[in-house]
Design an enzyme around this catalytic site. Structure first.
Site, short mmCIF file in Angstrom:
data_model
loop_
_atom_site.label_atom_id
_atom_site.label_comp_id
_atom_site.label_asym_id
_atom_site.label_seq_id
_atom_site.Cartn_x
_atom_site.Cartn_y
_atom_site.Cartn_z
N PRO A 188 -15.47 -43.86 48.72
CA PRO A 188 -15.46 -44.50 47.40
C PRO A 188 -14.94 -43.54 46.32
CG PRO A 188 -17.68 -43.76 47.92
CD PRO A 188 -16.81 -43.40 49.11
N ALA A 189 -14.71 -44.08 45.14
CA ALA A 189 -14.26 -43.24 44.02
C ALA A 189 -15.36 -42.25 43.65
CB ALA A 189 -13.91 -44.12 42.83
N GLU A 263 -3.75 -52.33 47.93
CA GLU A 263 -4.02 -53.16 46.74
C GLU A 263 -3.87 -52.24 45.54
OE1 GLU A 263 -4.47 -56.31 46.66
OE2 GLU A 263 -4.91 -56.81 48.73
N LEU A 264 -2.77 -52.39 44.83
CA LEU A 264 -2.44 -51.37 43.82
C LEU A 264 -2.54 -51.93 42.39
CD1 LEU A 264 0.52 -49.83 45.86
CD2 LEU A 264 -1.91 -49.24 45.93
N CYS A 297 -7.63 -54.75 37.88
CA CYS A 297 -6.20 -54.80 38.24
C CYS A 297 -5.63 -56.15 37.87
CB CYS A 297 -6.04 -54.55 39.73
SG CYS A 297 -7.08 -55.63 40.71
#
Ligand code: NAD
Length: 490
Positions: A188-189, A263-264, A297
């Site tokens: 994870p981040a 997924e950007l 996003c």
């Protein structure tokens, strides 16, 4: 009372798991190093988490490899039952999880609650989908043989997630990976590791065997992930994050020809035509722009409004944005929490300043609140000129830049003026126009007279530099499989 029974933010979350989760065990990093986790509403340190090394990454792959055969051979119904149980536990624990997300990410509680529901749904959807992974059988055109296609687990999956949806981005990957029969490692981040560890606990309680899901946190993502992508046992990379990092990881993954789902970033246009229902468009705009405080996003990044409704739309949007209560994420009255960190807030502020310097006008907002916490007011800009940076970059914050357009052709051309192609929003009462424009816009997803596309049952993803592959729906399951073709005759 169990720790999950705490009322709003009374928990200090010091008891949340914060060591690496490898082979079903909680363990410190081999370096003994830790990384602080911050509360973006106060800038205080909440706790710290283990800081994984390259060796820890390898240990996580060892664990995933050790469990791979058994998990791939586990009956789909058994895997589905475990995922369904995970959905149940997550739902029972939703208020506690929402507070945790709000605490480490800053988002307002209603957003955090929405995220938990959305996140849990991926476990339920893939529990249902995992028992329907049907193959195909056909006769070769030559008539010489049969073509049998079977979907097999792709292998060990490395899952990398961003901080903006710490629960949903994890479950959107873990759900299909497990349903397809893959074991995985989640990274994870660094900003939001606690939610990931809380999900690991839920999966363990739901019956996921040791080694099937492993979670490591690190502030040395570059070297740790690079080493993992060069381990031949890893066969899948599923990444959600910025286009910039996605590009680096695609290069890294090329050496071992690893299957990649990316997924950007996005730069979503929001088109409002003269014939739109303006009140509905405003409601949709508030969701498309302000869900997650603009840190999505899918966030509407550029508002293109046809000239006939420009004034009415801008005035109404400004009125709604002005009324938003900004504050500490987990305060029940807050509707807009802080941004994730100082650099995100500074980026939003500089995009607004750049637009204003080029001639844009602030109708409401435009200020970063002083004091502690990374706050920025809900902002509406009008008369935004074509060259302004804000129209070309992901804002990732609560700012709505509005630009006028004259006709359908111009609207479509403006919408497509970006290297991104994740989602676009269209408001018109003319269904034929709506569908015509939908087909012309270069994006993976369209919200037609709606402010939201996210749905566990739908294929989520982008075209152009917004990514490769799809998450959610049946497509999301196939990303974790390989089609095995058997030629035979009888
Ligand atoms: P980011 O790219 O900075 O980080 C994403 C993840 O990659 C994090 O876990 C981070 O620690 C890791 N990472 C960073 N550098 C790395 C490296 N060199 N090697 C390996 N891993 C590395 O993105 P972020 O700031 O966390 O998230 C915001 C971005 O995510 C936005 O661009 C947003 O559009 C995008 N996003 C996309 C979707 C989607 O579905 N398309 C969903 C949510 C967020």
């Amino acid at each position: 009372m169990s720790k999950y029974g705490h009322a709003l933010a009374r928990s200090n979350f010091k008891d949340v798991r914060n060591d690496l989760f490898i082979r079903g065990e909680w363990r410190p990093s081999t370096s003994g190093m830790r990384v602080d986790v911050y509360d973006p509403s106060t800038e205080d340190v909440i706790t710290s988490v283990a800081n994984a090394t390259v060796e820890d990454g390898t240990a996580a792959i060892d664990a995933a490899a050790g469990a791979a055969k058994i998990w791939a051979g586990t009956a789909p119904r058994r895997r589905a039952d475990i995922l369904m149980r995970a959905h149940q536990i997550m739902t029972e624990r939703s208020e506690w999880l929402a507070e945790l997300i709000s605490r480490e990410n800053g988002k307002a509680l209603p957003d955090a609650r929405g995220e938990v529901t959305y996140a849990a749904e991926f476990f339920r959807w893939y529990a249902e989908e995992g028992v329907r992974l049907n193959g195909e059988i056909s006769t070769s055109p030559s008539g010489n043989n049969r073509i049998i296609v079977q979907y097999q687990p792709v292998g060990i999956a490395l899952l990398i997630t961003p901080w903006n949806f710490p629960a949903a981005m994890a479950t959107r990957k873990i759900g299909p990976a497990l349903a397809a029969g893959c074991t995985c490692i989640l990274k994870p981040a660094t900003e939001t590791p606690l939610t990931a560890y809380a999900i690991a606990e839920i999966l363990t309680e739901a019956g996921v065997p040791a080694g099937v899901v492993n979670v490591i946190t690190t502030n040395k993502s570059g070297p740790v992930i690079s080493a993992m992508l060069h381990d031949p046992r890893v066969r899948k990379l599923s990444f959600t994050g910025s286009t910039e990092v996605g590009r680096i990881l695609l290069r890294e993954a090329a050496d071992q020809i690893i299957s990649c789902s990316m997924e950007l970033g996005g730069n979503a246009p929001f088109l409002v035509f003269d014939d739109a229902d303006i009140d509905a468009a405003i409601d949709g705009a508030m969701i498309a722009k302000m869900r997650n405080g603009g840190e999505a996003c899918t966030a509407a990044n550029r508002f293109y409004v046809q000239r006939g409704v420009l004034e009415a739309f801008s005035a109404k949007l400004a009125e709604r944005m002005k009324a938003i209560k900004v504050g500490v994420g987990y305060d029940p009255s807050t509707r807009l929490g802080p941004l994730i960190n100082a650099s995100s807030r500074n980026k939003v502020a500089s995009l607004v300043d750049n637009a204003v310097a080029r001639g844009a006008r602030i109708v409401t907002g435009g200020t970063a609140s002083g004091g502690k916490g990374f706050f920025y007011d809900a902002t509406v800009l009008v008369d935004v000129p074509a060259g302004a940076d804000i129209l070309n970059e992901e804002i990732f914050g609560p700012v709505a830049p509005i630009v006028a357009f004259d006709n359908e052709e111009d609207g479509v051309a403006l919408a497509n003026q970006t290297e991104y192609g994740l989602v676009a929003y269209i408001y018109t009462k003319d269904l034929a126009r709506g569908l015509r424009v939908s087909e012309q816009i270069e994006s993976g997803m369209i919200a037609l007279n709606r402010g939201l596309v996210s749905d566990a049952a739908a294929p989520f993803g982008g075209v152009k530099q917004s990514g490769l592959g799809r998450e959610g729906g049946h497509h999301g399951l196939l990303e974790f499989t390989e089609a095995k073709y058997i030629a035979t005759a009888w």
